[in-house]
Structures are given as structure tokens and as C-alpha cells.
Design an enzyme around this catalytic site. Structure first.
Site, PDB file in Angstrom:
ATOM      1  N   HIS A  99      46.994  32.495 -52.150  1.00 39.62           N
ATOM      2  CA  HIS A  99      47.294  32.511 -53.585  1.00 39.62           C
ATOM      3  C   HIS A  99      47.989  33.840 -53.848  1.00 39.62           C
ATOM      4  O   HIS A  99      47.678  34.844 -53.204  1.00 39.62           O
ATOM      5  CB  HIS A  99      46.036  32.526 -54.447  1.00 39.62           C
ATOM      6  CG  HIS A  99      45.072  31.402 -54.228  1.00 39.62           C
ATOM      7  ND1 HIS A  99      44.166  31.398 -53.216  1.00 39.62           N
ATOM      8  CD2 HIS A  99      44.845  30.273 -54.945  1.00 39.62           C
ATOM      9  CE1 HIS A  99      43.426  30.303 -53.286  1.00 39.62           C
ATOM     10  NE2 HIS A  99      43.820  29.595 -54.328  1.00 39.62           N
ATOM     11  N   ASP A 102      45.718  36.776 -53.961  1.00 41.49           N
ATOM     12  CA  ASP A 102      45.034  37.194 -52.723  1.00 41.49           C
ATOM     13  C   ASP A 102      45.797  38.326 -52.047  1.00 41.49           C
ATOM     14  O   ASP A 102      45.205  39.179 -51.399  1.00 41.49           O
ATOM     15  CB  ASP A 102      44.963  36.061 -51.680  1.00 41.49           C
ATOM     16  CG  ASP A 102      44.351  34.796 -52.205  1.00 41.49           C
ATOM     17  OD1 ASP A 102      43.538  34.863 -53.136  1.00 41.49           O
ATOM     18  OD2 ASP A 102      44.698  33.713 -51.662  1.00 41.49           O
ATOM     19  N   GLU A 230      45.914  19.065 -54.650  1.00 43.87           N
ATOM     20  CA  GLU A 230      44.644  19.085 -53.904  1.00 43.87           C
ATOM     21  C   GLU A 230      43.553  18.533 -54.815  1.00 43.87           C
ATOM     22  O   GLU A 230      43.095  19.219 -55.728  1.00 43.87           O
ATOM     23  CB  GLU A 230      44.337  20.526 -53.482  1.00 43.87           C
ATOM     24  CG  GLU A 230      43.079  20.649 -52.663  1.00 43.87           C
ATOM     25  CD  GLU A 230      42.818  22.094 -52.234  1.00 43.87           C
ATOM     26  OE1 GLU A 230      43.779  22.832 -51.909  1.00 43.87           O
ATOM     27  OE2 GLU A 230      41.655  22.494 -52.237  1.00 43.87           O
ATOM     28  N   GLU A 266      40.956  18.044 -49.069  1.00 42.00           N
ATOM     29  CA  GLU A 266      39.914  18.962 -48.595  1.00 42.00           C
ATOM     30  C   GLU A 266      38.628  18.177 -48.342  1.00 42.00           C
ATOM     31  O   GLU A 266      38.153  17.444 -49.221  1.00 42.00           O
ATOM     32  CB  GLU A 266      39.675  20.070 -49.627  1.00 42.00           C
ATOM     33  CG  GLU A 266      38.561  21.017 -49.200  1.00 42.00           C
ATOM     34  CD  GLU A 266      38.554  22.338 -49.947  1.00 42.00           C
ATOM     35  OE1 GLU A 266      39.652  22.834 -50.294  1.00 42.00           O
ATOM     36  OE2 GLU A 266      37.458  22.866 -50.181  1.00 42.00           O
ATOM     37  N   HIS A 269      35.850  18.565 -50.908  1.00 44.55           N
ATOM     38  CA  HIS A 269      36.200  17.959 -52.198  1.00 44.55           C
ATOM     39  C   HIS A 269      35.998  16.448 -52.138  1.00 44.55           C
ATOM     40  O   HIS A 269      35.579  15.832 -53.120  1.00 44.55           O
ATOM     41  CB  HIS A 269      37.645  18.273 -52.575  1.00 44.55           C
ATOM     42  CG  HIS A 269      37.901  19.743 -52.795  1.00 44.55           C
ATOM     43  ND1 HIS A 269      39.146  20.221 -53.162  1.00 44.55           N
ATOM     44  CD2 HIS A 269      37.087  20.813 -52.727  1.00 44.55           C
ATOM     45  CE1 HIS A 269      39.074  21.553 -53.291  1.00 44.55           C
ATOM     46  NE2 HIS A 269      37.837  21.924 -53.028  1.00 44.55           N
ATOM     47  N   ASP A 294      42.774  20.743 -46.119  1.00 39.85           N
ATOM     48  CA  ASP A 294      41.934  21.933 -46.178  1.00 39.85           C
ATOM     49  C   ASP A 294      40.689  21.616 -45.363  1.00 39.85           C
ATOM     50  O   ASP A 294      39.823  20.815 -45.775  1.00 39.85           O
ATOM     51  CB  ASP A 294      41.586  22.307 -47.629  1.00 39.85           C
ATOM     52  CG  ASP A 294      42.625  23.250 -48.214  1.00 39.85           C
ATOM     53  OD1 ASP A 294      43.670  23.479 -47.566  1.00 39.85           O
ATOM     54  OD2 ASP A 294      42.401  23.783 -49.320  1.00 39.85           O
ATOM     55  N   ASP A 305      30.566  22.991 -53.778  1.00 39.39           N
ATOM     56  CA  ASP A 305      31.600  23.213 -52.777  1.00 39.39           C
ATOM     57  C   ASP A 305      31.173  24.368 -51.876  1.00 39.39           C
ATOM     58  O   ASP A 305      31.470  25.524 -52.161  1.00 39.39           O
ATOM     59  CB  ASP A 305      32.886  23.567 -53.549  1.00 39.39           C
ATOM     60  CG  ASP A 305      34.144  23.414 -52.739  1.00 39.39           C
ATOM     61  OD1 ASP A 305      34.086  22.818 -51.654  1.00 39.39           O
ATOM     62  OD2 ASP A 305      35.190  23.891 -53.207  1.00 39.39           O
ATOM     63  N   ASP A 307      32.107  25.003 -48.840  1.00 36.32           N
ATOM     64  CA  ASP A 307      33.222  25.530 -48.041  1.00 36.32           C
ATOM     65  C   ASP A 307      32.783  26.056 -46.677  1.00 36.32           C
ATOM     66  O   ASP A 307      33.163  27.155 -46.264  1.00 36.32           O
ATOM     67  CB  ASP A 307      33.949  26.661 -48.803  1.00 36.32           C
ATOM     68  CG  ASP A 307      34.912  26.139 -49.858  1.00 36.32           C
ATOM     69  OD1 ASP A 307      35.258  24.943 -49.818  1.00 36.32           O
ATOM     70  OD2 ASP A 307      35.328  26.940 -50.714  1.00 36.32           O
ATOM     71  N   ASP A 337      40.049  26.348 -45.252  1.00 35.91           N
ATOM     72  CA  ASP A 337      39.576  26.758 -46.582  1.00 35.91           C
ATOM     73  C   ASP A 337      38.047  26.811 -46.488  1.00 35.91           C
ATOM     74  O   ASP A 337      37.332  25.959 -47.010  1.00 35.91           O
ATOM     75  CB  ASP A 337      40.045  25.763 -47.646  1.00 35.91           C
ATOM     76  CG  ASP A 337      39.810  26.297 -49.049  1.00 35.91           C
ATOM     77  OD1 ASP A 337      39.192  27.369 -49.173  1.00 35.91           O
ATOM     78  OD2 ASP A 337      40.235  25.638 -50.014  1.00 35.91           O
TER      79      ASP A 337
HETATM   80  C1  XUL Z   1      38.990  25.437 -54.437  1.00 34.96           C
HETATM   81  C2  XUL Z   1      40.026  25.310 -53.408  1.00 34.96           C
HETATM   82  C3  XUL Z   1      41.194  26.209 -53.537  1.00 34.96           C
HETATM   83  C4  XUL Z   1      42.496  25.599 -53.148  1.00 34.96           C
HETATM   84  C5  XUL Z   1      43.691  26.475 -53.392  1.00 34.96           C
HETATM   85  O1  XUL Z   1      37.929  24.574 -54.277  1.00 34.96           O
HETATM   86  O2  XUL Z   1      39.896  24.530 -52.492  1.00 34.96           O
HETATM   87  O3  XUL Z   1      40.946  27.370 -52.814  1.00 34.96           O
HETATM   88  O4  XUL Z   1      42.499  25.221 -51.816  1.00 34.96           O
HETATM   89  O5  XUL Z   1      43.774  26.932 -54.685  1.00 34.96           O
HETATM   90 CO    CO Z   2      41.074  24.028 -50.880  1.00 32.07          CO
END
Ligand code: XUL
Ligand code: CO
Length: 437
Positions: A99, A102, A230, A266, A269, A294, A305, A307, A337
Site C-alpha cells: 500500500h 506502507d 479483493e 484471499e 476472506h 492473497d 481475519d 491472516d 497477506d
Molecule cells: C485486508 C486485506 C488487505 C488487502 C490490501 O483484510 O486483505 O491487506 O489485501 O489492501
Molecule cells: Co488481502
């Protein structure tokens, strides 16, 4: 200066190796189904988790040190870039994703923020040229700053919409400057908390307007890569507009954006939307919008989430099965991610986590290739639908039959007399035999 001085280049040593800092299954130059593992998997490092996030959660401060010996925010941004390229080199990861915020911190005004971005973009470009690393995709963080408290493109405040557009314009410019293969829209705070204060129709119309302008602008400055949406069903808003792939497809088709966007799916998600990872990939593939991934995993006992780095080989295998069936990645890849757990707070943990994720996808690729070469599952599915290849089934598929003819056919039949087993347990056991045989 070396930031990870006690870690060398990670190499493939095979499954028997007990060296934690080695790949057990990811052998980058090994050819599987006509392509190297490196070409199949196109791994990417996520700048935000790996280089920035310190493990802060709502109950406590960070546990990991991501200060890179810097004394001020711009020195931090520069050191972070050097550290990022050292990490990618050592892990043999070819791509990264970021991003805007970042790579360079926000300043007091947009103009100053953009100048900071230009400086770091130039540094990153230099490091890319030196190392051969590539940008998988860029994006704009239009959710972290408090101005985005009601959303960005879907904010009720037109000034916020304008600011978001300016930010996205700049993020597209730096993505193009770095030769990015893609540009992502993740919905951030594009959703709602309650319909009592929300004009959902206007918010979605505005989101589409912003996307149309962004695509047209990017193409006008020479961006030839892919745009991705996404999907995510919730978090941070109670209801995110880009709920899942099917919902996003309806949005894209309504606004005539379906030729311009693909999906960035993702795993976590998908599970938040009560779908499997494979389901989301299949919906994207079947609709010609499979783009990028992702790569992470959630915890099935938690509703948020998490991650986590992907280690579940059953899921990575079914993922790579869909990727191969979709014809493989073109501009997309597997972006980690994912973040190490808050208790895994050392730099070494970041290496171990990426190794675990890369090995899990390497295993997934090996299993998926075996599933396809084995052929039993594909054969079973095609035989299951054989009734559509001739007779009344073929007429249905060809669209040459009427309701009257179908009624006449059914009346003549009296009742359906044959229906064959779906054999789910048998197929699951084939999968296990392929994985462990
Ligand atoms: C948030 C997410 C983000 C996107 C990019 O859940 O996955 O980091 O991948 O904005
Ligand atoms: Co993501």
C-alpha cells in the site's frame, strides 16, 4: 548494512532436512507440468505485514521490533526498503505488494506525502533494478487515516471522495513507475454499519464512478496490467460491499466494469464469507475473472481475519488445482497477506513463516499436479454429467428443447428410475491416497 545478519540465503534441502532455515518442498527450479515451481507459484511478500506490522492488537502493544535502527520516519522508510529487498533475496521471493502508506509515512499535507512517496519510489526502483525483484501489485491505503472513518469512495462526504481519488491516482502512478503487474482495490471501509444512516445505492454508484475513473486514468498513463477487486464480507465494517466473488461480479456487471477487473481471492476472506477458499477460486475461474491470490489461512474457530501463514496442505492443494485448471497465473501470484502470531516475534519467525507458507504451496502444487495426472477425480466429475452429452440432456444444453417437450418426456418416463451415487467419501479417500500414497 545487513538487517538479518544471522540468516543466510534459504535453499531447498528436501523433506529429510532438519535445518529449519531451508525449504523442504519448494525447489524453485524444479519443473512440474512444463513450468518451474517458481513460475507456477509467483510468490510475493506483503510489505504491510512483513515489513511494518509489529503485532499490535486491541489488548496490547507490538511485540516485534520493526524499527530497523531508524531515528525518524523517513529514515525508517528507507531502511525498511533495504530490509525488504534483503529479505526477498534471502527467501528467494521474486515479487512484493504494497500500500502507498506502507512504503512512506503520511505527512501533514497531500503534496508533502506525495513528495515522500516519490523519494521512496525512486529508492525502491533502484533496489528492483539491482536485484531483479518485481512488483506484483500496488494499492492505496484508503482506510487507516481517520478521514476515512465513513469510507473512501463510499463516504457520504464528497471531500473525502476527492481525497481518496487523489490518493488512488498517485498510487496508480507509482505502481506504473515500478512496472507493477497489477493494481488492487480492497474495500477497506467501503461498507456500512447500519442502513439507518446509509444511502447504499449512492455509495455503490460512487464506488463504481471512482473505479471507472481509476481504470481510465491508469490506461491513459500506460498501465497494461490487471485490476483486481479483493472480496471480503466483513471487517472493518459490519457489511463490506465486496462481500464475495459472486457479489462483486454482480457489481461489476451492473456498472459495466466486468471487462476491466479480475479477482484477488484471499483464503481467510473466503472463510469469513462462509465459503471454502476453493469455492471462491471456482466462482472466479468459471466466470473468467480469476486473477491473483492473497495466500493465508484463518482459524475455523475464530470469526475474524487472523491472516495466518498458510500451512494446511489440503487447502493449498485444492487451491493449486483451481489455479492450474484456470490456466495458471498470468499477472497474478501468491501474495503472503499473512502475519506471524503475536507470540512469534523475532525476525527469524518471519523467515520460518514464509518458508512454511512456501513449502505448503509447493506441496499443494505437487498434489494438484498429481490429482490432474491421476485423472480419477476429473473422470468421475465428467461421467457424473454424461446424461447431458446425448439425448434429452444434449437438447437441454444446446437450448433446443421447450417446456412442452420436457413435459412430454417426463410424462413418458413416469418417474426418474436411475440416479447414481455422488461418492463423496470415495473421492475424499482418493485425495488422501494421492496426498500420502
Ligand atoms: C485486508 C486485506 C488487505 C488487502 C490490501 O483484510 O486483505 O491487506 O489485501 O489492501
Ligand atoms: Co488481502
Amino acid at each position: 548494512m545487513e538487517y538479518f545478519a544471522n540468516i543466510g540465503k534459504i535453499k531447498y534441502e528436501g523433506a529429510q532436512s532438519q535445518n529449519p532455515l531451508s525449504f523442504k518442498f519448494y525447489n524453485p527450479d524444479e519443473v512440474i507440468a512444463g513450468k518451474t515451481m517458481r513460475e507456477h507459484l509467483r510468490f510475493a511478500m506483503a510489505y504491510w505485514h512483513t515489513m511494518c506490522a509489529e503485532g499490535t492488537d486491541m489488548f496490547g502493544v507490538g511485540t516485534a521490533d520493526k524499527s530497523y535502527g531508524a531515528a525518524d520516519p523517513m529514515e525508517l522508510a528507507r531502511n525498511k526498503a533495504y530490509a525488504a529487498f534483503e529479505l526477498m533475496e534471502k527467501l528467494d521471493i521474486d515479487y512484493f505488494c504494497f500500500h502507498d502508506r506502507d512504503i512512506a509515512p503520511e505527512a501533514a499535507t497531500l503534496a508533502e506525502t506525495n513528495a515522500r512517496l516519490d523519494e521512496i519510489t525512486a529508492l525502491i526502483k533502484e533496489l528492483m533494478d539491482k536485484t531483479g525483484k518485481k512488483l506484483l501489485w500496488g494499492t492505496a491505503n484508503c482506510f487507516g487515516n481517520k478521514r476515512y472513518m465513513h469510507g473512501a469512495g463510499t463516504s457520504p462526504n464528497a471531500d473525502v471522495f476527492a481525497f481518496a481519488a487523489a490518493q488512488i491516482k498517485k498510487a496508480i502512478e507509482i505502481t506504473v513507475a515500478l512496472g507493477g503487474d497489477g493494481y488492487v482495490f480492497w474495500g477497506g471501509r467501503e461498507g456500512y454499519e447500519t442502513l439507518l444512516n446509509t444511502n447504499m445505492a449512492l455509495e455503490q454508484d460512487n464506488m463504481a464512478r471512482l473505479m471507472r475513473m481509476a481504470v481510465d486514468y491508469a490506461r491513459s498513463i500506460g498501465f497494461t496490467g490487471d485490476f483486481y477487486i479483493e472480496p471480503k464480507p466483513k471487517e472493518p465494517t459490519k457489511h463490506q460491499y465486496d462481500f464475495d466473488t459472486a457479489t462483486v461480479l454482480a457489481f461489476l456487471r451492473k456498472y459495466g466494469l466486468d471487462k476491466d477487473f479480475k479477482m484477488n481471492i484471499e483464503a481467510n476472506h473466503a472463510t469469513l464469507a462462509a465459503h471454502t477458499f476453493q469455492h471462491e477460486l471456482r466462482v472466479a475461474r468459471d466466470n473468467g475473472v480469476f486473477g491473483s491470490i492473497d495466500a493465508n489461512q484463518g482459524d475455523m474457530l475464530l470469526g475474524w481475519d487472523t491472516d495466518q501463514f498458510p500451512t494446511n496442505v489440503y487447502d493449498t492443494a485444492l487451491c493449486m488445482y483451481e489455479v492450474i485448471k484456470a490456466g495458471g497465473f498470468t499477472n497474478g501470484g501468491l501474495n503472503f497477506d499473512a502475519k506471524t502470531r503475536r507470540g512469534s516475534n523475532t525476525a527469524e519467525d518471519i523467515f520460518l513463516a514464509h518458508i512454511a507458507g512456501m513449502d505448503a504451496f509447493a506441496l499443494g502444487l505437487r498434489v494438484a499436479d498429481k490429482m490432474i495426472r491421476d485423472g480419477r477425480i476429473d473422470k468421475f466429475v465428467s461421467e457424473r454429467y454424461a446424461s447431458y452429452e446425448s439425448g434429452i440432456g444434449k437438447k437441454i444444453v444446446d437450448g433446443t428443447v421447450t417446456m412442452e417437450e420436457l413435459e412430454a418426456y417426463a410424462l413418458a418416463m413416469g418417474d426418474v428410475t436411475t440416479n447414481t451415487s455422488g461418492r463423496q467419501e470415495y473421492l475424499e479417500n482418493i485425495m488422501n491416497a494421492i496426498m500420502f500414497g
